[in-house]
Design an enzyme around this catalytic site. Sequence first.
Site, PDB file in Angstrom:
ATOM      1  N   SER A  14      47.543 -30.486   3.620  1.00  0.00           N
ATOM      2  CA  SER A  14      46.345 -31.064   4.226  1.00  0.00           C
ATOM      3  C   SER A  14      46.232 -30.691   5.706  1.00  0.00           C
ATOM      4  O   SER A  14      45.130 -30.443   6.206  1.00  0.00           O
ATOM      5  CB  SER A  14      46.323 -32.583   4.042  1.00  0.00           C
ATOM      6  OG  SER A  14      47.336 -33.213   4.801  1.00  0.00           O
ATOM      7  N   ASN A 108      55.029 -28.166  15.742  1.00  0.00           N
ATOM      8  CA  ASN A 108      55.142 -29.032  14.572  1.00  0.00           C
ATOM      9  C   ASN A 108      54.326 -30.298  14.814  1.00  0.00           C
ATOM     10  O   ASN A 108      54.125 -30.709  15.959  1.00  0.00           O
ATOM     11  CB  ASN A 108      56.609 -29.405  14.344  1.00  0.00           C
ATOM     12  CG  ASN A 108      56.800 -30.294  13.126  1.00  0.00           C
ATOM     13  OD1 ASN A 108      56.258 -30.017  12.060  1.00  0.00           O
ATOM     14  ND2 ASN A 108      57.555 -31.369  13.273  1.00  0.00           N
ATOM     15  N   HIS A 110      54.276 -34.374  13.850  1.00  0.00           N
ATOM     16  CA  HIS A 110      55.198 -35.416  13.393  1.00  0.00           C
ATOM     17  C   HIS A 110      54.472 -36.758  13.373  1.00  0.00           C
ATOM     18  O   HIS A 110      53.739 -37.087  14.322  1.00  0.00           O
ATOM     19  CB  HIS A 110      56.405 -35.488  14.345  1.00  0.00           C
ATOM     20  CG  HIS A 110      57.442 -36.476  13.907  1.00  0.00           C
ATOM     21  ND1 HIS A 110      58.280 -36.238  12.850  1.00  0.00           N
ATOM     22  CD2 HIS A 110      57.761 -37.704  14.383  1.00  0.00           C
ATOM     23  CE1 HIS A 110      59.084 -37.277  12.688  1.00  0.00           C
ATOM     24  NE2 HIS A 110      58.781 -38.182  13.611  1.00  0.00           N
ATOM     25  N   SER A 137      52.244 -36.970  16.758  1.00  0.00           N
ATOM     26  CA  SER A 137      52.538 -36.112  17.909  1.00  0.00           C
ATOM     27  C   SER A 137      52.607 -34.660  17.460  1.00  0.00           C
ATOM     28  O   SER A 137      53.120 -34.362  16.377  1.00  0.00           O
ATOM     29  CB  SER A 137      53.888 -36.479  18.545  1.00  0.00           C
ATOM     30  OG  SER A 137      53.966 -37.852  18.856  1.00  0.00           O
ATOM     31  N   ASP A 146      62.906 -32.753  16.227  1.00  0.00           N
ATOM     32  CA  ASP A 146      61.770 -33.507  16.776  1.00  0.00           C
ATOM     33  C   ASP A 146      61.949 -33.842  18.256  1.00  0.00           C
ATOM     34  O   ASP A 146      61.536 -34.907  18.723  1.00  0.00           O
ATOM     35  CB  ASP A 146      61.554 -34.811  15.978  1.00  0.00           C
ATOM     36  CG  ASP A 146      61.200 -34.553  14.524  1.00  0.00           C
ATOM     37  OD1 ASP A 146      60.580 -33.515  14.251  1.00  0.00           O
ATOM     38  OD2 ASP A 146      61.565 -35.380  13.672  1.00  0.00           O
ATOM     39  N   ALA A 174      44.410 -39.071  11.721  1.00  0.00           N
ATOM     40  CA  ALA A 174      44.611 -38.729  13.135  1.00  0.00           C
ATOM     41  C   ALA A 174      45.285 -37.369  13.279  1.00  0.00           C
ATOM     42  O   ALA A 174      44.942 -36.585  14.184  1.00  0.00           O
ATOM     43  CB  ALA A 174      45.445 -39.815  13.812  1.00  0.00           C
ATOM     44  N   GLU A 175      46.225 -37.060  12.393  1.00  0.00           N
ATOM     45  CA  GLU A 175      46.895 -35.761  12.445  1.00  0.00           C
ATOM     46  C   GLU A 175      45.884 -34.625  12.308  1.00  0.00           C
ATOM     47  O   GLU A 175      45.956 -33.611  13.017  1.00  0.00           O
ATOM     48  CB  GLU A 175      47.930 -35.657  11.321  1.00  0.00           C
ATOM     49  CG  GLU A 175      49.142 -36.563  11.492  1.00  0.00           C
ATOM     50  CD  GLU A 175      50.127 -36.421  10.339  1.00  0.00           C
ATOM     51  OE1 GLU A 175      50.198 -35.328   9.750  1.00  0.00           O
ATOM     52  OE2 GLU A 175      50.819 -37.410  10.023  1.00  0.00           O
TER      53      GLU A 175
END
Length: 313
Positions: A14, A108, A110, A137, A146, A174-175
């Site tokens: 996604s 990345n 997270h 983030s 991370d 939100a991502e």
Amino acid sequence: MKARVAVLLSGRGSNMAALLYAARLPDCPYELTLVTGDKPDAPGLALAEAEGVPVVRLPAYKPKDKTDFYAALSEALDRARVDCIALAGFMRILPADFIDRWAGRIVNIHPSLLPKYKGLDTHERALEAGDAVVGCSVHEVTAELDDGPVLGQIEVAVLPGDTPESLAARVLIAEHQLYPRTLAAFVMRERTPEAKLARVRQAAMALPGAEETVSHGMPCFRIEGGKMFCYFTHDHHGDGIIAMIVKTSGPDEQAQLIDQDPETYYRPAYFGTSGWVGVRLDSGDTDWDHVAARIELSWKLVAPRKLLGIREF
């Protein structure tokens, strides 16, 4: 030229889809040139294929064969001439030598407000801690899990009755907002004229006796108030070019370089037949080691013997 981005995933993809559809906007500075991952049957790969994005289905990741897996992954990235790697639900910890090779070029996303809740089970841990706000983030990837520099975050409120599943679903929205915008800013940060000048400056000022000045409206570098060895040009006289201009041994070498690689080298206007050559820095895949080597060669052509001796020492 847009930055060439590879997306690594393990599942439905996604976040890959969010990056892909954002890339279709005319002002997006990146394009997806490869999607791959650790599971050849991952649904995200099928989606990428349906959308016309190049996909490489690597053999399934097996811990005992991880060296072969990362060798095959590196080969696929090299073939795709990738500038940047975006991890989008890639559920493997990258080995240190892989990260070293791509240092500063892996990002990345997270599902927590880092540095909180590194690793897995972020939503469960946030609910257990009684957090009123969670989020996501985007960060640079380093050898520490991370732990790389945070590039962007979005906060998400925790609602009464939230479960890890309901919270994850809302954070995922939100991502999808955060990742494309942050990736766009990330790929642009080294593609601006200011960033390219900084790289040229770093290489030039590392040479003995070098100093920076301005000539004909261009930043340039010379030796101790004397001879110039490098100019930086950005849209000079409206030519639209970002480049550096360095000395060669003469018109013959200049012509040879242009003939061999006309996409990189060009004959700069207003420099006559002196042998100065333009080296384009706006192609999107600048070889900065080559740039530094050309600057040093130009410096050697004008440096006095005392400075040449220092450099050789």
